[in-house]
Design an enzyme around this catalytic site. Structure first.
Site, PDB file in Angstrom:
ATOM      1  N   GLU A  11       5.839 -11.221   5.859  1.00  0.00           N
ATOM      2  CA  GLU A  11       4.782 -12.127   5.429  1.00  0.00           C
ATOM      3  C   GLU A  11       4.402 -11.885   3.984  1.00  0.00           C
ATOM      4  OE1 GLU A  11       0.573 -10.549   6.764  1.00  0.00           O
ATOM      5  OE2 GLU A  11       2.004 -10.330   8.396  1.00  0.00           O
ATOM      6  N   GLY A  35      -0.738 -10.446  10.103  1.00  0.00           N
ATOM      7  CA  GLY A  35       0.467 -10.727  10.875  1.00  0.00           C
ATOM      8  C   GLY A  35       0.902  -9.599  11.781  1.00  0.00           C
ATOM      9  N   GLY A  50       0.808  -1.201   0.000  1.00  0.00           N
ATOM     10  CA  GLY A  50       0.000   0.000   0.000  1.00  0.00           C
ATOM     11  C   GLY A  50       0.844   1.255   0.000  1.00  0.00           C
TER      12      GLY A  50
END
Length: 432
Positions: free
Chosen positions: A237, A335, A216
């Site tokens: 992750e 996560g 993002g």
């Protein structure tokens, strides 16, 4: 048997493969850029042949077949992450939602969900009959060890990645050749707010640190600000396109990592063709199961680990909400807590929660006196280290509750500071 002969034996049409799904089955699929859309599309088109089949997956890019009302009684969705695609279905009860720490998800799927069928995407086999799970290892890799029926969509657009992504065709029961470009997550232009937050976050990252970034605007802004850093590591992750240039330039070289030295370690890749092409046949990138990548004890083994995550809301105690607005499920825990706790236990580690100070065109403050009713706290206040907005950095670790509140008010949007200061006086019986 020669692997090519075995491949021919296992090669079937999508219709044949899905005929081995029984009524009442639980099915687990890859998600994101690795979702096996070709096979799913055939399942959707033949939905009347199935009864009470539950689909378990995480983030779908684009439309989801499984929330179509006509599928009721045939297919249902259990998602581990809410998105714009399925939020309404989850809120309205048309889809189920399961929450858990991401590192526990493989265990939850294996021991609690107990799917009978696994459907994944893989690249074509190499000269020895080995394929790769490509963009996604995460929770899906372990399903190949215990699911009774294992189906793979063989797709030439899937990149060949390494680590635990490599599998032999003998690991699958049915192979379906369907070539189609992977869904992509485009990189959007950075806003001025994101750029400012990126600068503040980058100021907390030192040469030699190992970083975890999501995707993002804010992660991409951070990447832009890291171009002059040296010897960074990457253990995350997931990543988007933003890290590609940092790795190519040598800013990220993993030379200082205390585990998986000289390797970038990921659970899944979530970007565009730029990212797919970069990880393809790249031995410096390793894909590993999420119960390895995200396990706080493994993260803690990495010295100077810096995690960066985002959130929806922070109250004056420092409690973080990242996946709900009131009773509405907006996203998932993912996560965040895994990495916040792992980074906290890391020697020299730090965790950062970064967010714009407002939402809805500056009409709503993300720093609030109290969490919105019915919201679930994602990251408890005792786990929180740094909170960053476009107005600065609040270091909450080890601070009194008064100093926490002061630090947070100082990085709130100016339009809301008087309101927050009034709450401060009310709560602590003293002026700000």
């Amino acid at each position: 048997m020669n692997w090519k002969e075995l491949y021919k034996q296992k090669l079937v049409t999508a219709e044949e493969a899905i005929s081995h799904i029984n009524d009442g089955d639980k099915v687990v699929t890859s998600f994101g850029c690795g979702e096996p859309y070709g096979i799913e599309r055939i399942m959707y088109e033949n939905y009347k042949k199935f009864r009470n089949v539950q689909i378990n997956n995480m983030v779908t890019i684009g439309d989801s077949y499984w929330i179509d009302e006509k599928l009721k009684g045939h297919f249902s969705l259990n998602s581990f992450f809410a998105t714009s695609v399925n939020r309404r279905a989850i809120s309205g009860g048309a889809a189920d939602f399961t929450t858990c720490h991401f590192y526990e998800q493989p265990m939850v799927i294996r021991e609690i969900v107990k799917p009978r069928v696994s459907i994944v995407s893989v690249c074509p086999p190499d000269e020895n009959g080995y394929v790769s799970l490509g963009t996604n290892v995460d929770y899906i890799e372990s399903t190949l060890d215990y699911c009774e029926v294992k189906i793979a969509q063989v797709n030439k657009y899937v990149p060949r990645t390494y680590g635990k992504a490599i599998k032999h065709i003998s690991d699958f029961d049915y192979l379906v050749e369907m070539n189609e470009p992977l869904p992509e997550v485009p990189t959007l232009p950075l806003s001025d707010v994101e750029k400012t937050i990126g600068k503040y976050c980058a100021s907390l990252i030192n040469d030699g640190d190992c970083i975890q970034l999501g995707i993002g605007g804010i992660p991409n802004a951070i990447c832009k600000e890291l171009e002059n850093k040296k010897n960074l590591g990457l253990h995350s992750e997931m990543v988007g396109d933003g890290v590609v240039d940092l790795i190519k330039s040598g800013v990220i070289n993993n030379s200082m990592k205390t585990i998986d030295k000289n390797k970038t370690v990921l659970g899944f890749a979530y970007g565009t063709k730029k990212l797919f092409d970069f990880i393809n046949d790249n031995p410096d990138i390793e894909m590993h199961p999420i119960d390895y990548v995200n396990h706080p004890m493994n993260i803690a083994k990495i010295d100077n680990m810096v995690s960066v995550n985002s959130c929806i809301q922070v109250d004056l105690l420092g409690q973080v909400v990242s996946d709900m607005i009131g009773s509405r499920q907006i996203s998932g825990v993912g996560g965040q807590v895994d990495f916040v706790r792992g980074a906290t236990m890391s020697k020299g580690g730090r965790s950062i929660i970064a967010m714009p100070s407002t939402a809805k065109n500056n009409t709503v403050s993300k720093i609030v006196p109290t969490i919105t009713d019915n919201s679930a706290i994602t990251t408890p206040r005792n786990d929180v280290h740094y909170i960053v907005t476009e107005y600065g950095i609040a270091n909450l670790k080890g601070q009194t509750v008064k100093n926490r509140a002061r630090a947070l008010i100082n990085i709130a949007h100016p339009d809301f500071r008087n309101e927050l200061k009034a709450e401060f006086k009310k709560r602590f019986n003293e002026d700000f």
